[in-house]
Design an enzyme around this catalytic site. Structure first.
Site, PDB file in Angstrom:
ATOM      1  N   TYR A  71      20.951  34.872  19.154  1.00 12.61           N
ATOM      2  CA  TYR A  71      21.231  35.992  20.056  1.00 12.61           C
ATOM      3  C   TYR A  71      22.601  36.604  19.757  1.00 12.61           C
ATOM      4  O   TYR A  71      23.600  35.895  19.613  1.00 12.61           O
ATOM      5  CB  TYR A  71      21.203  35.532  21.521  1.00 12.61           C
ATOM      6  CG  TYR A  71      21.613  36.628  22.486  1.00 12.61           C
ATOM      7  CD1 TYR A  71      20.722  37.620  22.858  1.00 12.61           C
ATOM      8  CD2 TYR A  71      22.903  36.680  22.994  1.00 12.61           C
ATOM      9  CE1 TYR A  71      21.100  38.646  23.709  1.00 12.61           C
ATOM     10  CE2 TYR A  71      23.299  37.698  23.851  1.00 12.61           C
ATOM     11  CZ  TYR A  71      22.390  38.673  24.206  1.00 12.61           C
ATOM     12  OH  TYR A  71      22.771  39.687  25.044  1.00 12.61           O
TER      13      TYR A  71
ATOM     14  N   HIS B 136      28.387  50.633  25.271  1.00 13.62           N
ATOM     15  CA  HIS B 136      28.831  49.927  26.475  1.00 13.62           C
ATOM     16  C   HIS B 136      30.139  50.491  27.049  1.00 13.62           C
ATOM     17  O   HIS B 136      30.544  50.112  28.146  1.00 13.62           O
ATOM     18  CB  HIS B 136      28.994  48.438  26.183  1.00 13.62           C
ATOM     19  CG  HIS B 136      27.680  47.702  26.076  1.00 13.62           C
ATOM     20  ND1 HIS B 136      26.620  48.164  25.353  1.00 13.62           N
ATOM     21  CD2 HIS B 136      27.278  46.514  26.617  1.00 13.62           C
ATOM     22  CE1 HIS B 136      25.616  47.320  25.434  1.00 13.62           C
ATOM     23  NE2 HIS B 136      25.973  46.313  26.198  1.00 13.62           N
TER      24      HIS B 136
ATOM     25  N   ASN C 245      32.172  40.000  25.836  1.00 18.66           N
ATOM     26  CA  ASN C 245      31.578  38.988  26.707  1.00 18.66           C
ATOM     27  C   ASN C 245      32.678  38.142  27.330  1.00 18.66           C
ATOM     28  O   ASN C 245      33.243  37.259  26.680  1.00 18.66           O
ATOM     29  CB  ASN C 245      30.629  38.085  25.895  1.00 18.66           C
ATOM     30  CG  ASN C 245      29.193  38.282  26.297  1.00 18.66           C
ATOM     31  OD1 ASN C 245      28.912  38.682  27.418  1.00 18.66           O
ATOM     32  ND2 ASN C 245      28.287  37.995  25.393  1.00 18.66           N
TER      33      ASN C 245
ATOM     34  N   TYR D 123      52.229  34.005  69.690  1.00 23.12           N
ATOM     35  CA  TYR D 123      51.728  33.387  68.461  1.00 23.12           C
ATOM     36  C   TYR D 123      52.285  34.043  67.197  1.00 23.12           C
ATOM     37  O   TYR D 123      52.486  33.383  66.175  1.00 23.12           O
ATOM     38  CB  TYR D 123      50.198  33.463  68.406  1.00 23.12           C
ATOM     39  CG  TYR D 123      49.486  32.556  69.392  1.00 23.12           C
ATOM     40  CD1 TYR D 123      50.178  31.734  70.279  1.00 23.12           C
ATOM     41  CD2 TYR D 123      48.102  32.533  69.424  1.00 23.12           C
ATOM     42  CE1 TYR D 123      49.517  30.925  71.170  1.00 23.12           C
ATOM     43  CE2 TYR D 123      47.414  31.723  70.309  1.00 23.12           C
ATOM     44  CZ  TYR D 123      48.120  30.907  71.194  1.00 23.12           C
ATOM     45  OH  TYR D 123      47.456  30.107  72.068  1.00 23.12           O
TER      46      TYR D 123
ATOM     47  N   ARG E   3      55.590  32.215  67.006  1.00 21.51           N
ATOM     48  CA  ARG E   3      55.512  30.756  67.046  1.00 21.51           C
ATOM     49  C   ARG E   3      54.644  30.182  65.921  1.00 21.51           C
ATOM     50  O   ARG E   3      54.870  29.092  65.417  1.00 21.51           O
ATOM     51  CB  ARG E   3      54.969  30.318  68.411  1.00 21.51           C
ATOM     52  CG  ARG E   3      55.153  28.848  68.691  1.00 21.51           C
ATOM     53  CD  ARG E   3      54.463  28.331  69.936  1.00 21.51           C
ATOM     54  NE  ARG E   3      54.011  29.323  70.887  1.00 21.51           N
ATOM     55  CZ  ARG E   3      52.997  29.107  71.721  1.00 21.51           C
ATOM     56  NH1 ARG E   3      52.330  27.957  71.675  1.00 21.51           N
ATOM     57  NH2 ARG E   3      52.626  30.023  72.592  1.00 21.51           N
TER      58      ARG E   3
ATOM     59  N   PHE F 189      30.168  33.819  30.862  1.00 22.52           N
ATOM     60  CA  PHE F 189      30.692  35.154  31.174  1.00 22.52           C
ATOM     61  C   PHE F 189      30.521  35.521  32.645  1.00 22.52           C
ATOM     62  O   PHE F 189      31.019  36.548  33.085  1.00 22.52           O
ATOM     63  CB  PHE F 189      29.957  36.206  30.328  1.00 22.52           C
ATOM     64  CG  PHE F 189      28.458  36.051  30.382  1.00 22.52           C
ATOM     65  CD1 PHE F 189      27.755  36.294  31.543  1.00 22.52           C
ATOM     66  CD2 PHE F 189      27.754  35.633  29.265  1.00 22.52           C
ATOM     67  CE1 PHE F 189      26.379  36.134  31.601  1.00 22.52           C
ATOM     68  CE2 PHE F 189      26.376  35.483  29.309  1.00 22.52           C
ATOM     69  CZ  PHE F 189      25.683  35.732  30.487  1.00 22.52           C
TER      70      PHE F 189
ATOM     71  N   GLU G  55      19.289  40.270  33.645  1.00 24.57           N
ATOM     72  CA  GLU G  55      20.570  39.858  34.246  1.00 24.57           C
ATOM     73  C   GLU G  55      20.455  40.106  35.755  1.00 24.57           C
ATOM     74  O   GLU G  55      20.879  41.125  36.278  1.00 24.57           O
ATOM     75  CB  GLU G  55      21.701  40.649  33.587  1.00 24.57           C
ATOM     76  CG  GLU G  55      21.776  40.344  32.097  1.00 24.57           C
ATOM     77  CD  GLU G  55      22.552  41.364  31.283  1.00 24.57           C
ATOM     78  OE1 GLU G  55      23.141  42.289  31.890  1.00 24.57           O
ATOM     79  OE2 GLU G  55      22.551  41.252  30.048  1.00 24.57           O
TER      80      GLU G  55
END
Length: 500
Positions: A52, A82, A194, A277, A280, A326, A411
């Site tokens: 791959y 991409h 990746n 608060y 404190r 990844f 995916e």
């Protein structure tokens, strides 16, 4: 000089590289490791083994076999296709961290790149040639594909860069600096994109700023305690030791130390038995934020030294495994946790601001006004703080609980970690402005009480703050004051983490 080895990279070292412009280098034994991994890739291509990302398509195209003569072209197409990020660009310091992280991951020797890919990254880092990378477009799994593709574009001489803090076409700067674009070969494009380096880089910059912000919050709190004549007993170490949280103990000790010689603090029973608060419980609330930051730091430093490529090459090529390193889930959860924890610093700060300006909660002039009624004083500054706090509540919604399938459902679960990291940065900016407002109000209150009674340490903060923002003698455009102090806080021109 910072030597990168693929291991032992810390946030401190990244800070040296990205903020102090320390140059980087890779050692000879790292080069040998890279070369061994590369030989495995070249052997796969020669022998026609189907692996791959080396001689197959990507994502849903993983079953498509690529001819040997096309494996290099495949990588070029990958980067160009991409590189589809959109929106505003990441801050250059984030991108520089991204480059360092990507380099550190590649030189671990599991990715199969050639040495010249690593050397190209070293050159760009050391010459401060910073890719221009859009912030939006990453799902935070399959790696930060879109952002890292914009980074990879620059290595091959395409895209755009910041050079001397100005945008330029990469080709123009490469010509000027006599840098040759690299020609991607088998697997190298995939190896470059990746990974989780976009979310991790933004996360590291977030951490650096959030750490400083947390120290600053303690100083603002100390100044507010003086303005409200708060009870110092609540910071006695015995209280915090019996609960057992180290960070809570540390906050109490630091605040107590900041106020050690103050004449504006009180003891229980002198003016009141207990404080609200927001006074404190400063050690408990701020301490819990520090606990979260410690968790976040641990995850970021693990990820900074992680191999996040796919597939990974082991045993000099004998074992090549496709997996999912990844996937950004560890950083996604850490960023969401950070968002909540840092937002809390503003939540409690805004409550202290309210106590400083509300005449029903103190004996100070109403809204710290020089002429109450005629002049509104700090009234609307509290509105602004409340608005920022409310905005943070929406922004703190966890990004990591969302997922959407991609690549034709191959995916089918993603982290959204990069979104979480980006939004965390926005929260940090909002918190800084709230702390700036608290500083304005606390300075005005301590001035009313008598600056000669302040502690030695808070007096130094008061004096530096007053050099930037003058006393409120008359209403003015307070937006200018808030932004000036915000810029000063961001600049780090005060030793916030020192109680010496």
């Amino acid at each position: 000089m910072v030597t990168l080895t693929g291991e032992h990279l810390t946030i401190h070292k990244i800070k040296q590289i990205c903020y102090d412009n320390q140059p980087v280098e890779i050692s000879d034994y790292v080069r040998e490791r890279i070369q061994n991994s590369r030989q495995a890739v070249e052997s796969i291509v020669r022998n026609g083994r189907t692996i791959y990302g080396i001689n197959t398509g990507f994502g849903k195209f993983g079953d498509v076999k690529i001819a040997e003569e096309d494996v290099n072209t495949l990588q070029l197409h990958l980067i160009r296709s991409h590189a589809c990020g959109v929106g505003d660009a990441f801050d250059p310091v984030v991108v520089k961290a991204m480059m360092v992280l990507r380099l550190n991951a590649l030189i671990k020797g599991y990715s199969g790149i050639r040495v010249n890919i690593a050397e190209q990254l070293v050159t760009l880092i050391n010459r401060n040639i910073i890719p221009i990378i859009p912030q939006q477009g990453s799902l935070g799994a399959s790696g930060d594909l879109a952002p890292l593709s914009h980074l990879a574009l620059v290595l091959i001489g395409e895209g755009n860069v910041y050079y001397h803090n100005k945008p330029h076409p990469t080709e123009e700067i490469f010509h000027l600096e006599k840098i040759k674009p690299v020609q991607l070969q088998a697997k190298e494009g995939l190896a470059l994109i990746n990974g989780t380096q976009a979310m991790t880089a933004q996360g590291i910059i977030n951490y650096i700023e959030a750490e400083q912000l947390s120290y600053q919050a303690e100083w603002m709190a100390a100044l507010s305690i003086e303005g409200l004549q708060g009870i110092i007993d609540a910071f006695h170490p015995a209280i915090h030791e019996v609960r057992g949280y180290v960070q809570q103990c540390n906050v109490a000790a630091r605040v107590k130390h900041l106020l050690q010689d103050s004449q504006l603090t009180t003891h229980q029973g002198e003016k009141r038995v207990q404080d609200a608060y927001s006074i404190r419980c400063i050690p408990q609330v701020h301490g819990a934020t520090w606990q979260t930051l410690d968790y976040v730091k641990e995850k970021l430093e693990i990820e900074a030294n992680a191999a996040t490529d796919n597939p990974l090459i082991f045993d000099e090529g004998k074992t090549i495994i496709s997996g999912g390193n990844f996937h950004g889930q560890p950083i996604a959860l850490a960023m969401d946790f950070m968002k909540i924890a840092v937002a809390e610093l503003a939540n409690i700060s805004e409550r202290r601001i309210e106590r400083l300006v509300n005449p029903q909660l103190n004996d100070l002039p109403p809204f710290l006004s020089a002429k109450p009624g005629l002049q509104s004083g700090a009234m609307i500054m509290q509105y602004t703080a409340a608005s920022l706090v409310s905005e943070n509540k929406s922004l703190a919604h966890p990004a990591s609980i969302d997922s959407i399938p991609s690549s034709a459902n191959q995916e089918d679960h993603v982290s959204m970690g990069t979104i979480g990291a980006r939004v965390a940065y926005t929260i940090i900016q909002n918190v800084r402005r709230v702390l700036a407002i608290e500083l304005i109000c606390a300075m005005q209150a301590t001035e009313y009480r008598g600056t000669n009674k302040m502690s030695t340490k808070t007096k130094k903060l008061y004096e530096q703050g007053r050099a930037i923002v003058p006393s409120i003698m008359e209403d003015r455009i307070f937006s200018n004051d808030i932004e000036k102090l915000t810029d000063w806080l961001e600049g780090g021109n005060f030793n916030w983490d020192s109680c010496s």
